[in-house]
Design a protein around this motif. Structure first.
Motif, PDB file in Angstrom:
ATOM      1  N   GLY A   1     -17.094  17.538  33.679  1.00  0.00           N
ATOM      2  CA  GLY A   1     -16.551  16.542  32.753  1.00  0.00           C
ATOM      3  C   GLY A   1     -16.590  15.144  33.332  1.00  0.00           C
ATOM      4  O   GLY A   1     -16.911  14.172  32.631  1.00  0.00           O
ATOM      5  N   VAL A   2     -16.275  15.031  34.623  1.00  0.00           N
ATOM      6  CA  VAL A   2     -16.316  13.726  35.297  1.00  0.00           C
ATOM      7  C   VAL A   2     -17.751  13.197  35.322  1.00  0.00           C
ATOM      8  O   VAL A   2     -17.998  12.030  35.023  1.00  0.00           O
ATOM      9  CB  VAL A   2     -15.708  13.823  36.712  1.00  0.00           C
ATOM     10  CG1 VAL A   2     -16.006  12.585  37.540  1.00  0.00           C
ATOM     11  CG2 VAL A   2     -14.205  14.044  36.612  1.00  0.00           C
ATOM     12  N   ALA A   3     -18.706  14.065  35.646  1.00  0.00           N
ATOM     13  CA  ALA A   3     -20.118  13.646  35.653  1.00  0.00           C
ATOM     14  C   ALA A   3     -20.552  13.214  34.257  1.00  0.00           C
ATOM     15  O   ALA A   3     -21.266  12.214  34.103  1.00  0.00           O
ATOM     16  CB  ALA A   3     -21.006  14.783  36.174  1.00  0.00           C
ATOM     17  N   SER A   4     -20.114  13.944  33.228  1.00  0.00           N
ATOM     18  CA  SER A   4     -20.463  13.578  31.846  1.00  0.00           C
ATOM     19  C   SER A   4     -19.946  12.190  31.499  1.00  0.00           C
ATOM     20  O   SER A   4     -20.656  11.389  30.879  1.00  0.00           O
ATOM     21  CB  SER A   4     -19.870  14.591  30.856  1.00  0.00           C
ATOM     22  OG  SER A   4     -20.455  15.854  31.010  1.00  0.00           O
ATOM     23  N   ILE A   5     -18.704  11.905  31.891  1.00  0.00           N
ATOM     24  CA  ILE A   5     -18.125  10.583  31.607  1.00  0.00           C
ATOM     25  C   ILE A   5     -18.878   9.502  32.370  1.00  0.00           C
ATOM     26  O   ILE A   5     -19.236   8.465  31.810  1.00  0.00           O
ATOM     27  CB  ILE A   5     -16.619  10.560  31.958  1.00  0.00           C
ATOM     28  CG1 ILE A   5     -15.838  11.443  30.978  1.00  0.00           C
ATOM     29  CG2 ILE A   5     -16.069   9.133  31.944  1.00  0.00           C
ATOM     30  CD1 ILE A   5     -14.390  11.700  31.370  1.00  0.00           C
TER      31      ILE A   5
END
Length: 181
Positions: free
Chosen positions: A72-76
């Motif tokens: 999720g952090v990478a997606s953001i």
């Protein structure tokens, strides 16, 4: 309005628990799917977001919450619209909440320079000049609330309630759910 960003691979507890507590406090909360309305978390739970990123009204934003989960952090971080929304929230003086690996997003954007923060040990080396409090579950510095990990989801969510609605409301919610932290 409180917006909670959901990128593929987000940590489910870090998104759902704070959102639930904020809603119990009577706050308007919307989950925002970066890639569309159906977003799958890091443990295979698919959540239907209330809005897509394009539907966010930044003028109504009083808080932006970033759950962790490395995916999720990478997606953001890879989404230019998401990072632009984070920068806009910061520039407007909105509250920012970030838990687990998500404080590294704020550190990478320079928002935590020489500030105190909590985060997951997996991102300690990515925090730059941030004064990482390795013992605290939740840290508030200015208008930024950070927390360690999924185990801190309840104290993190209650702190978000506290900064928006006051300590009495946070205690009322804690009592109602029998939280004994």
């Amino acid at each position: 309005m409180v917006y909670i960003l959901l990128g593929e691979g987000f940590e489910e507890a870090e998104a759902i628990v704070p959102g639930d507590l904020l809603r119990r406090a009577g706050l308007e909360v919307a989950y925002v799917g970066l890639e569309g309305p159906a977003v799958t978390g890091s443990h295979g739970i698919t959540v239907t977001a209330d809005l897509t990123l394009e539907q966010v009204d930044a003028q109504k934003m009083e808080m932006l919450v970033l759950p962790g989960g490395l995916g999720g952090v990478a997606s953001i971080q890879m989404d230019l619209f998401a990072t632009a929304l984070i920068q806009k929230a910061y520039a407007q003086g909105c509250w920012l909440g970030a838990i687990c690996a998500a404080p590294s997003i704020l550190a990478n954007l320079g928002m935590l320079d020489r500030r105190r923060a909590a985060c997951h040990p997996c991102v300690w080396d990515e925090m730059g000049s941030t004064a990482v409090d390795r013992e605290a579950q939740v840290v508030v510095d200015g208008r930024i609330v950070t927390a360690q990990a999924a185990g801190a989801a309840y104290p993190f969510g209650l702190k978000l309630v506290e900064v928006l609605k006051g300590p009495e409301e946070a205690q009322k919610i804690a009592d109602a759910i029998l939280y004994r932290g």
